[in-house]
Every structure is written in C-alpha cells, then in structure tokens.
Design a protein around this motif. Structure first.
Motif, short mmCIF file in Angstrom:
data_model
loop_
_atom_site.label_atom_id
_atom_site.label_comp_id
_atom_site.label_asym_id
_atom_site.label_seq_id
_atom_site.Cartn_x
_atom_site.Cartn_y
_atom_site.Cartn_z
N ASP A 17 70.30 47.09 63.54
CA ASP A 17 68.82 47.59 63.51
C ASP A 17 67.76 47.35 62.02
O ASP A 17 67.19 47.40 61.96
CB ASP A 17 68.01 49.14 63.32
CG ASP A 17 69.09 49.98 64.59
OD1 ASP A 17 68.63 49.14 65.85
OD2 ASP A 17 69.50 51.33 64.55
N GLU A 18 69.07 46.92 61.31
CA GLU A 18 68.01 46.02 60.08
C GLU A 18 68.22 45.12 59.93
O GLU A 18 66.87 44.42 59.44
CB GLU A 18 69.22 46.57 58.63
CG GLU A 18 69.15 46.35 57.39
CD GLU A 18 69.90 46.80 55.84
OE1 GLU A 18 68.99 46.16 55.27
OE2 GLU A 18 70.68 47.22 55.83
N HIS A 21 64.78 44.80 61.79
CA HIS A 21 63.31 45.21 61.35
C HIS A 21 63.28 44.12 60.41
O HIS A 21 61.65 43.96 60.22
CB HIS A 21 63.99 46.37 60.11
CG HIS A 21 62.70 47.32 59.29
ND1 HIS A 21 61.94 47.74 60.05
CD2 HIS A 21 62.58 46.73 58.46
CE1 HIS A 21 61.01 47.70 58.62
NE2 HIS A 21 61.44 46.73 58.02
N ARG A 24 61.19 41.25 62.68
CA ARG A 24 60.19 41.31 62.72
C ARG A 24 59.53 41.51 61.43
O ARG A 24 57.98 41.04 61.94
CB ARG A 24 60.38 43.27 62.94
CG ARG A 24 60.31 43.34 64.66
CD ARG A 24 60.03 44.58 65.17
NE ARG A 24 60.80 45.90 64.39
CZ ARG A 24 62.14 46.38 64.78
NH1 ARG A 24 62.68 45.81 65.61
NH2 ARG A 24 62.72 47.30 63.89
#
Length: 97
Positions: A17-18, A21, A24
């Motif tokens: 997830d990190e 992120h 992105r």
C-alpha cells in the motif's frame, strides 16, 4: 532521440500500500516534468508486488533533468526500504526500426 526505459522492482511484503501510494504521487509529478512523454506504472498480473514502470522522455536532456529533479532523491529515499532490491533495475529500450 527519445529516451525510453523500463524500471522494475518488487515491493516488500506488507509494504504494497505504501509503495502504491508513493508511486501514484510520484507519477503525477513526473508526468508534469518538461520533456516527459509518459510514465506508466504497472504491476504483474501474476505477482502484484512486482512493479514495472515504462518511462519515455523527449530526449537525453529531458531524462537527465528527470534524474536530477528536486523530487527524485526524496522519492528514491522513501522507496528504498520498501522494495526487495537494492534499487530499481533499469532496462533502456530502443525502438524497432
């Protein structure tokens, strides 16, 4: 002549997830750089922690500006502990004539 490359790395288990992120946000920034023609982020369908990033720059000078951009070091510093490799593996590509 355009400068095209493939950057590859694998997110550490638990850091997916990190990494997503960070990528992105970074992709949005890179796409605004002068001379950037594309910055496309993919994961392998068979291994979603494996990232492939296709980058194309207008020329060698644009690629050099990307490497020395103010956001490059903070991004790479944040990414380094989140991936399995020491650094992204870069493959430079030439167009088929």
């Amino acid at each position: 002549m355009k400068k095209t490359l493939l950057a590859e790395f694998t997110a550490r288990e638990g850091a997916e997830d990190e990494v997503a992120h960070l990528l992105r946000e970074y992709a949005q920034t890179v796409r605004k750089e002068v001379g950037n023609l594309s910055f496309e982020v993919y994961t392998k369908a068979s291994s979603p922690r494996a990232y492939l990033i296709f980058e194309t720059y207008q020329d060698e000078a644009a690629f050099h500006r990307h490497l020395t951009a103010q956001c490059a070091d903070p991004f790479n510093t944040a990414l380094a502990p989140l991936i399995e490799e020491v650094a992204s593996r870069l493959t430079f590509l030439d167009p088929e004539s």
